[in-house]
Design an enzyme around this catalytic site. Structure first.
Site, mmCIF file in Angstrom:
data_model
loop_
_atom_site.group_PDB
_atom_site.id
_atom_site.type_symbol
_atom_site.label_atom_id
_atom_site.label_comp_id
_atom_site.label_asym_id
_atom_site.label_seq_id
_atom_site.Cartn_x
_atom_site.Cartn_y
_atom_site.Cartn_z
ATOM 1 N N ASP A 131 64.770 118.188 107.726
ATOM 2 C CA ASP A 131 64.643 117.256 108.874
ATOM 3 C C ASP A 131 65.283 116.027 108.888
ATOM 4 O OD1 ASP A 131 63.223 119.520 109.999
ATOM 5 O OD2 ASP A 131 61.434 118.637 110.198
ATOM 6 N N ASP A 190 56.683 120.244 97.852
ATOM 7 C CA ASP A 190 57.014 119.025 98.878
ATOM 8 C C ASP A 190 58.381 118.325 97.855
ATOM 9 O OD1 ASP A 190 55.371 119.282 100.902
ATOM 10 O OD2 ASP A 190 54.357 117.655 100.147
ATOM 11 N N ASP A 192 59.339 115.858 96.329
ATOM 12 C CA ASP A 192 58.931 115.135 94.898
ATOM 13 C C ASP A 192 58.337 115.935 93.841
ATOM 14 O OD1 ASP A 192 56.897 114.744 96.837
ATOM 15 O OD2 ASP A 192 56.059 113.435 95.109
ATOM 16 N N ASP A 284 48.189 121.587 106.479
ATOM 17 C CA ASP A 284 47.670 122.492 105.132
ATOM 18 C C ASP A 284 46.166 122.822 105.264
ATOM 19 O OD1 ASP A 284 47.161 119.732 105.053
ATOM 20 O OD2 ASP A 284 48.145 119.325 103.131
#
Length: 542
Positions: A131, A190, A192, A284
């Protein structure tokens, strides 16, 4: 002036009358209200204590009797790596989703880790959901995906030109792709997060052999925990969450909150629960609660660690904690009736979700920490008619602190600093939780936590240099230093709290002598450190 106009002023009499009125108000109104506040805070503190003791005992039993997930659920290892070339069809199709937004510092790490997963190439589809609004970052991510695609990996770069729904919107759109609908399971990381190569081979068997299991969650391992004091403190809090809270929820109720990453979902469970929803900033947790209410079970694997990064700047940490505190409170408000009316799960599980998971863990914990330690205790110094039991000020908080510190024994020497900093953060958490409950201004704010990766200590790659050179426009306005407002350099809420606690501490030393001044001075110092931004990593460009 009044005397010059012919009016006589008796300042002593006025002062005496004001003091008398104050004494009356204190006895009739202020003191009873304070006693009520003390009572409520003690009740909330006892609720937290009971919760900590319960989950601690559960984890102790699990550890003593070695009740590992492999004993509670059926688990069989996948075939050896050397058989992958001839055994592809025996492996289920797995979708690996990597949502990201302007992740220049870590995009290579996450994509590389996903592409190195030990799984047949024809049974795994890697989906990068980008995004990014920064065109430089967008091009770099696309180049990285193409590089791995040229090596024979099934990797797809999916770009959205808007951020509708934020992460939930990206994950939802990713699920609509034709190749995603052919997959049985989806692993989410995610930007990282760096899973080990055997991640799928350790987690997927729980889903294959246990059709009632919807989610397998693994533990986070922090690569920059020793970067600064703030990251050490975060490690202590998150280690307790993973080692104690998640373990207890998985062992007793087969339910806990999905952490949003480093987990594997059954695709059919996501569909049955209603898919990803963007009604809060904790998509989540929203999905986990809905799947739990549909009767699905969750498994937590504490022995599998996925490397990730903690926010190392105070600004980034505040944004993260706002989202993590506001979202659950807002979700609780939206789902409380649905949870009560649910007919698919037991009353015990519903009580656990409402009372333990949401009320105590996401609301009472924030309210009690700030109101009790930063408001009620200091005000009790100014109002001598109000007393707080010694057990409520010392014994119970000490036991709670010891229960929460067992997650990271190596950092036990930092426990006092940890408590002080957690009290500072409770100011922002209670504001965020209140915002979520009343759905005020920042309720849907989502600011992505900035990651540093190894960008601070490494040179950019050739691809990064090339794209940067192509996309950078020369600046023609000279080298003017940006003006930084004082309100942005200093955090005024923390500074005002520091002043308040310091003044009350001085009052205690001079007048009341309740010996609270030791705590008050230390806590005021912690607020001043945060207020002047003397905590965390300092980035000149931030």
């Amino acid at each position: 002036m009044l005397e010059a106009l012919g009016f006589s002023v008796d300042s002593a009499a006025i002062t005496e009358r004001v003091l008398v009125k104050w004494e009356q108000a204190r006895m009739l109104v202020v003191a009873p209200l304070m006693r009520g506040a003390v009572f409520l805070c003690l009740v909330m503190t006892m609720m937290i204590l009971m919760e900590k003791l319960f989950v601690g005992i559960v984890c102790l039993v699990v550890k003593i009797f070695r009740i590992k997930p492999e004993k509670r659920y059926k688990w069989e290892p996948m075939r050896n790596a050397e058989d992958l070339e001839i055994g592809g069809p025996s492996y289920p199709m797995v979708l690996v989703q990597i949502p990201m937004f302007n992740e220049k510092e870590v995009y290579r790490l996450s994509i590389g880790a996903a592409c190195n997963l030990d799984w047949p190439a024809d049974r795994m589809m890697i989906q990068v959901l980008d995004d990014s609004t920064d065109t430089v970052v967008k091009d770099l991510v696309q180049l990285e995906c193409q590089r791995w695609k040229n090596k024979g990996l099934n990797i797809s770069y999916e770009y959205r030109d808007n951020r509708m729904g934020y992460k939930a919107g990206a994950l939802k759109q990713g699920m609509t792709q034709y190749y995603a609908q052919e997959c049985e399971y989806v692993a989410i990381f995610d930007a990282d997060f760096q899973p080990e190569s055997d991640f799928l081979k350790q987690t997927i068997p729980f889903l294959i052999h246990n059709p009632q299991v919807a989610l397998v969650q693994t533990r986070w391992k922090f690569v920059n925990a020793d970067e600064c004091l703030m990251t050490r403190i975060q490690e202590m809090s998150l280690d307790y969450h993973f080692k104690i809270e998640q373990e207890a929820g998985s062992s007793v109720f087969s339910f806990f909150g999905f952490n949003g990453t480093a987990g594997v979902w059954r695709m059919s469970a996501i569909a049955e629960a209603g898919g990803w929803k963007d009604r809060t900033t904790v998509e989540d947790m929203d999905l986990a609660v809905r799947a739990g209410l549909a009767g699905w079970k969750f498994v937590y694997l504490g022995d599998i660690n996925v490397k990730c990064e903690l926010p190392s700047t105070f600004k980034a940490y505040r944004y993260q904690q706002h989202r993590w505190s506001c979202g659950p409170a807002n979700l609780f408000k939206k789902m409380i009736k649905e949870i009560i009316a649910n007919q698919k799960v037991s009353i015990g599980k519903k009580i656990h979700v409402i009372y333990s998971f949401f009320f105590v863990g996401k609301i009472v914990a924030h309210v009690s920490t700030f109101i009790f330690y930063c408001i009620v205790i200091p005000l009790s110094v100014l109002i001598p008619d109000v007393g707080i039991p010694f057990w409520g000020v010392v014994y119970v908080p000490t036991v709670i602190t010891l229960c929460k510190s067992v997650g990271t024994p190596s950092s036990f020497h930092l426990v006092i600093l940890w408590v002080l900093f957690e009290n500072v953060m409770s100011l922002h958490r209670i504001k965020a939780a209140t915002t979520g409950l009343i759905e005020a201004g920042r309720v849907n704010e989502w600011i992505v936590t900035r990651k540093l990766g190894d960008a601070v200590n490494s040179e950019p790659s050739e691809e990064e240099k090339l794209v940067d050179a192509q996309m950078t426009t020369p600046l023609l306005l000279g080298n003017k230093k940006p003006k930084i407002k004082i309100s942005r350099r200093f955090h005024m809420a923390e500074l005002w709290m520091g002043v308040f606690l310091f003044v009350v501490g001085c009052y205690d030393v001079v007048y009341t002598k309740k010996c609270y001044f030791i705590f008050l001075f230390l806590q005021s110092w912690a607020f001043f450190v945060a207020g002047f931004d003397f905590i965390g990593t300092y980035l000149p460009k931030s």
